[in-house]
Design a protein around this motif. Structure first.
Motif, PDB file in Angstrom:
ATOM      1  N   THR A  28       0.435  11.369  -2.905  1.00 46.90           N
ATOM      2  CA  THR A  28      -0.126  12.092  -1.764  1.00 46.90           C
ATOM      3  C   THR A  28      -0.087  13.598  -1.975  1.00 46.90           C
ATOM      4  O   THR A  28      -0.824  14.321  -1.319  1.00 46.90           O
ATOM      5  N   GLY A  29       0.720  14.086  -2.893  1.00 46.21           N
ATOM      6  CA  GLY A  29       0.800  15.510  -3.168  1.00 46.21           C
ATOM      7  C   GLY A  29      -0.220  16.015  -4.171  1.00 46.21           C
ATOM      8  O   GLY A  29      -0.370  17.220  -4.354  1.00 46.21           O
ATOM      9  N   ASP A  30      -0.940  15.113  -4.835  1.00 46.35           N
ATOM     10  CA  ASP A  30      -1.943  15.535  -5.811  1.00 46.35           C
ATOM     11  C   ASP A  30      -3.180  16.097  -5.122  1.00 46.35           C
ATOM     12  O   ASP A  30      -3.640  15.544  -4.121  1.00 46.35           O
ATOM     13  N   PRO A  31      -3.767  17.162  -5.666  1.00 45.46           N
ATOM     14  CA  PRO A  31      -4.958  17.741  -5.051  1.00 45.46           C
ATOM     15  C   PRO A  31      -6.143  16.766  -5.009  1.00 45.46           C
ATOM     16  O   PRO A  31      -6.997  16.869  -4.137  1.00 45.46           O
ATOM     17  N   GLY A  32      -6.199  15.816  -5.931  1.00 44.22           N
ATOM     18  CA  GLY A  32      -7.296  14.852  -5.972  1.00 44.22           C
ATOM     19  C   GLY A  32      -7.094  13.626  -5.091  1.00 44.22           C
ATOM     20  O   GLY A  32      -7.911  12.706  -5.108  1.00 44.22           O
ATOM     21  N   TYR A  33      -6.002  13.598  -4.329  1.00 47.13           N
ATOM     22  CA  TYR A  33      -5.712  12.447  -3.460  1.00 47.13           C
ATOM     23  C   TYR A  33      -6.786  12.376  -2.371  1.00 47.13           C
ATOM     24  O   TYR A  33      -7.029  13.334  -1.653  1.00 47.13           O
ATOM     25  N   ARG A  34      -7.442  11.229  -2.275  1.00 45.46           N
ATOM     26  CA  ARG A  34      -8.543  11.078  -1.318  1.00 45.46           C
ATOM     27  C   ARG A  34      -8.028  10.588   0.034  1.00 45.46           C
ATOM     28  O   ARG A  34      -7.126   9.759   0.103  1.00 45.46           O
ATOM     29  N   ASP A  35      -8.620  11.092   1.101  1.00 46.81           N
ATOM     30  CA  ASP A  35      -8.212  10.732   2.464  1.00 46.81           C
ATOM     31  C   ASP A  35      -8.236   9.230   2.706  1.00 46.81           C
ATOM     32  O   ASP A  35      -7.365   8.687   3.379  1.00 46.81           O
ATOM     33  N   GLU A  36      -9.209   8.530   2.130  1.00 44.51           N
ATOM     34  CA  GLU A  36      -9.315   7.083   2.366  1.00 44.51           C
ATOM     35  C   GLU A  36      -8.169   6.294   1.736  1.00 44.51           C
ATOM     36  O   GLU A  36      -7.924   5.147   2.095  1.00 44.51           O
ATOM     37  N   TRP A  37      -7.449   6.891   0.812  1.00 39.83           N
ATOM     38  CA  TRP A  37      -6.304   6.216   0.207  1.00 39.83           C
ATOM     39  C   TRP A  37      -5.095   6.200   1.123  1.00 39.83           C
ATOM     40  O   TRP A  37      -4.196   5.392   0.949  1.00 39.83           O
ATOM     41  N   TYR A  38      -5.041   7.093   2.093  1.00 39.81           N
ATOM     42  CA  TYR A  38      -3.867   7.201   2.954  1.00 39.81           C
ATOM     43  C   TYR A  38      -3.537   5.880   3.648  1.00 39.81           C
ATOM     44  O   TYR A  38      -2.386   5.506   3.767  1.00 39.81           O
ATOM     45  N   ASP A  39      -4.536   5.156   4.082  1.00 37.70           N
ATOM     46  CA  ASP A  39      -4.316   3.875   4.765  1.00 37.70           C
ATOM     47  C   ASP A  39      -4.345   2.683   3.814  1.00 37.70           C
ATOM     48  O   ASP A  39      -4.355   1.534   4.254  1.00 37.70           O
ATOM     49  N   ALA A  40      -4.362   2.947   2.513  1.00 40.62           N
ATOM     50  CA  ALA A  40      -4.405   1.868   1.518  1.00 40.62           C
ATOM     51  C   ALA A  40      -3.245   2.006   0.539  1.00 40.62           C
ATOM     52  O   ALA A  40      -3.419   1.928  -0.667  1.00 40.62           O
ATOM     53  N   GLN A  41      -2.044   2.212   1.065  1.00 44.25           N
ATOM     54  CA  GLN A  41      -0.862   2.377   0.232  1.00 44.25           C
ATOM     55  C   GLN A  41      -0.163   1.036   0.030  1.00 44.25           C
ATOM     56  O   GLN A  41      -0.221   0.159   0.891  1.00 44.25           O
ATOM     57  N   CYS A  42       0.515   0.891  -1.081  1.00 41.98           N
ATOM     58  CA  CYS A  42       1.181  -0.361  -1.446  1.00 41.98           C
ATOM     59  C   CYS A  42       2.013  -0.963  -0.317  1.00 41.98           C
ATOM     60  O   CYS A  42       1.991  -2.174  -0.109  1.00 41.98           O
ATOM     61  N   GLY A  43       2.747  -0.131   0.408  1.00 43.98           N
ATOM     62  CA  GLY A  43       3.615  -0.636   1.475  1.00 43.98           C
ATOM     63  C   GLY A  43       2.870  -1.371   2.568  1.00 43.98           C
ATOM     64  O   GLY A  43       3.468  -2.134   3.321  1.00 43.98           O
ATOM     65  N   ARG A  46       6.514  -0.951  -7.615  1.00 45.81           N
ATOM     66  CA  ARG A  46       5.619   0.113  -7.143  1.00 45.81           C
ATOM     67  C   ARG A  46       6.242   0.853  -5.968  1.00 45.81           C
ATOM     68  O   ARG A  46       6.889   0.250  -5.116  1.00 45.81           O
ATOM     69  N   PHE A  47       6.014   2.146  -5.886  1.00 43.98           N
ATOM     70  CA  PHE A  47       6.437   2.974  -4.765  1.00 43.98           C
ATOM     71  C   PHE A  47       5.573   2.621  -3.555  1.00 43.98           C
ATOM     72  O   PHE A  47       4.368   2.419  -3.692  1.00 43.98           O
ATOM     73  N   GLU A  48       6.166   2.533  -2.380  1.00 40.02           N
ATOM     74  CA  GLU A  48       5.429   2.085  -1.202  1.00 40.02           C
ATOM     75  C   GLU A  48       4.247   2.986  -0.849  1.00 40.02           C
ATOM     76  O   GLU A  48       3.287   2.542  -0.225  1.00 40.02           O
ATOM     77  N   HIS A  49       4.262   4.240  -1.276  1.00 38.67           N
ATOM     78  CA  HIS A  49       3.164   5.151  -0.967  1.00 38.67           C
ATOM     79  C   HIS A  49       2.154   5.277  -2.098  1.00 38.67           C
ATOM     80  O   HIS A  49       1.260   6.113  -2.036  1.00 38.67           O
ATOM     81  N   ASP A  50       2.298   4.437  -3.122  1.00 37.17           N
ATOM     82  CA  ASP A  50       1.322   4.392  -4.203  1.00 37.17           C
ATOM     83  C   ASP A  50       0.172   3.495  -3.756  1.00 37.17           C
ATOM     84  O   ASP A  50       0.133   3.043  -2.606  1.00 37.17           O
ATOM     85  N   GLY A  51      -0.758   3.203  -4.619  1.00 39.06           N
ATOM     86  CA  GLY A  51      -1.867   2.331  -4.267  1.00 39.06           C
ATOM     87  C   GLY A  51      -2.704   1.990  -5.480  1.00 39.06           C
ATOM     88  O   GLY A  51      -2.497   2.522  -6.569  1.00 39.06           O
ATOM     89  N   CYS A  52      -3.657   1.082  -5.279  1.00 42.08           N
ATOM     90  CA  CYS A  52      -4.571   0.716  -6.364  1.00 42.08           C
ATOM     91  C   CYS A  52      -5.913   0.292  -5.763  1.00 42.08           C
ATOM     92  O   CYS A  52      -6.071   0.193  -4.545  1.00 42.08           O
ATOM     93  N   ALA A  53      -6.860   0.002  -6.625  1.00 37.08           N
ATOM     94  CA  ALA A  53      -8.228  -0.297  -6.203  1.00 37.08           C
ATOM     95  C   ALA A  53      -8.381  -1.643  -5.508  1.00 37.08           C
ATOM     96  O   ALA A  53      -9.401  -1.879  -4.859  1.00 37.08           O
TER      97      ALA A  53
END
Length: 93
Positions: free
Chosen positions: A29-44, A75-82
């Motif tokens: 979430t701290g990366d500049p390329g983190y997309r807003d739509e990923w926020y609700d699609a986290q591993c947790g 996996r970290f709960e705030h990570d994610g994948c496609a």
């Protein structure tokens, strides 16, 4: 560490694990390329994410999605994948 059974509550060990495992995040979430739509699609929040036990389970779990590149990996709960799949009850963690 003690000579007794492992309980997963060694803070120094858990901190070292967190540092190692966080370094292999797919998304941060701290990366500049983190997309807003990923926020609700986290591993947790994925139906295929299963929390670990002990203190590490507060932040980490195993991916059990056979379609994910992370299947069988911690996996970290705030990570994610496609191939994130939302939980039916919309719970997190």
């Amino acid at each position: 560490m003690s000579d007794g059974p492992w309980t997963g509550s060694d803070r120094a060990h858990n901190g070292e694990c967190h540092a190692r495992w966080a370094a292999s995040s797919n998304r941060s979430t701290g990366d500049p390329g983190y997309r807003d739509e990923w926020y609700d699609a986290q591993c947790g929040g994925c139906r295929f994410w299963i929390a670990l036990g002990g203190e590490l389970g507060q932040d980490y779990g195993a991916c059990t999605n056979s379609g994910s590149a992370f299947d069988g990996r911690v996996r970290f709960e705030h990570d994610g994948c496609a191939v994130f799949t939302v939980r039916e009850d919309h719970s997190f963690g």
